[in-house]
Design an enzyme around this catalytic site. Structure first.
Site, short mmCIF file in Angstrom:
data_model
loop_
_atom_site.label_atom_id
_atom_site.label_comp_id
_atom_site.label_asym_id
_atom_site.label_seq_id
_atom_site.Cartn_x
_atom_site.Cartn_y
_atom_site.Cartn_z
N ASP A 8 0.88 -1.17 0.00
CA ASP A 8 0.00 0.00 0.00
C ASP A 8 0.92 1.22 0.00
O ASP A 8 1.41 1.63 1.05
CB ASP A 8 -0.90 0.00 1.24
CG ASP A 8 -1.77 1.24 1.32
OD1 ASP A 8 -2.24 1.71 0.26
OD2 ASP A 8 -1.96 1.76 2.43
N GLU A 69 -1.42 -1.47 -4.66
CA GLU A 69 -2.62 -0.67 -4.88
C GLU A 69 -2.34 0.40 -5.93
O GLU A 69 -1.29 1.04 -5.91
CB GLU A 69 -3.06 -0.01 -3.57
CG GLU A 69 -4.37 0.73 -3.71
CD GLU A 69 -4.90 1.24 -2.38
OE1 GLU A 69 -5.74 2.16 -2.43
OE2 GLU A 69 -4.50 0.73 -1.32
N ASP A 141 -2.19 1.09 7.39
CA ASP A 141 -1.38 0.90 6.18
C ASP A 141 -1.00 -0.57 6.00
O ASP A 141 -1.04 -1.10 4.89
CB ASP A 141 -0.11 1.76 6.24
CG ASP A 141 -0.43 3.24 6.29
OD1 ASP A 141 -1.01 3.75 5.32
OD2 ASP A 141 -0.14 3.88 7.32
#
EC number: 3.1.21.10
Length: 173
Positions: A8, A69, A141
């Site tokens: 991420d 992502e 996160d």
């Protein structure tokens, strides 16, 4: 057993999560942490710290595949550019080791993990904890990174059953 690294990306904090997936599609937690990049005085220093941190995770955990992502469009252009640069560094750390990179939009990840594309952070944290049998509240996160890895595990399993690529398994034709 396939080991997947989920990322991420962020310019201040990047989440990393590693899972193992068996031949039946069952996921097992291996590692997760946020890479905190705020100790550097310059943005270039944070990018270097990100590259070194991800390289160390890849070296230690030896993933076979990586899922990251996709960047979302922010109202703040400067933030979006910095996020894009951090994402580029993350992808570079992966491709330098000849690992395949799979990209998923935030909405796809939420849909795969929670069942709703508009899920919030707390719902993602909760479902990741349930899916991987983790105790306590996950840092957001790191939870997002694990969610990216879980998404890729699900898409890969579907693609394998259908005999198609991961991109084809996700598309809605």
């Amino acid at each position: 057993m396939t080991r997947i690294l989920g990322i991420d990306p962020g310019s201040q904090r990047t989440g990393v999560g590693v899972i193992d997936v068996d031949e039946y599609g069952c996921s097992r937690h291996v590692y997760h942490a946020p890479l905190v990049l705020l100790g550097q005085s310059s943005f270039a220093g944070r990018l270097k710290q990100l590259l070194l941190g991800l390289s160390a995770v890849i070296e230690e955990y030896s993933p076979k595949e990586v899922a990251i992502e996709k960047v979302f469009m922010s109202k703040n252009a400067d933030s979006a550019l910095k996020l894009g640069q951090a994402r580029g560094v993350a992808i570079s750390a992966v491709v330098l080791r000849d690992l395949p990179v799979h990209e998923y939009a935030a909405r796809q990840i939420k849909l795969a993990v929670v069942g709703r594309g508009g899920a919030d952070k707390q719902q993602i944290q909760h479902m990741v904890g349930v899916m991987l049998n983790l105790q306590g509240r996950l840092q957001s996160d790191a939870a997002d990174a694990l969610a990216v890895a879980i998404t890729h595990a699900h898409v890969s399993a579907t693609a394998q059953r259908l005999g198609v690529s991961t991109k084809q398994a996700w598309s809605r034709k």
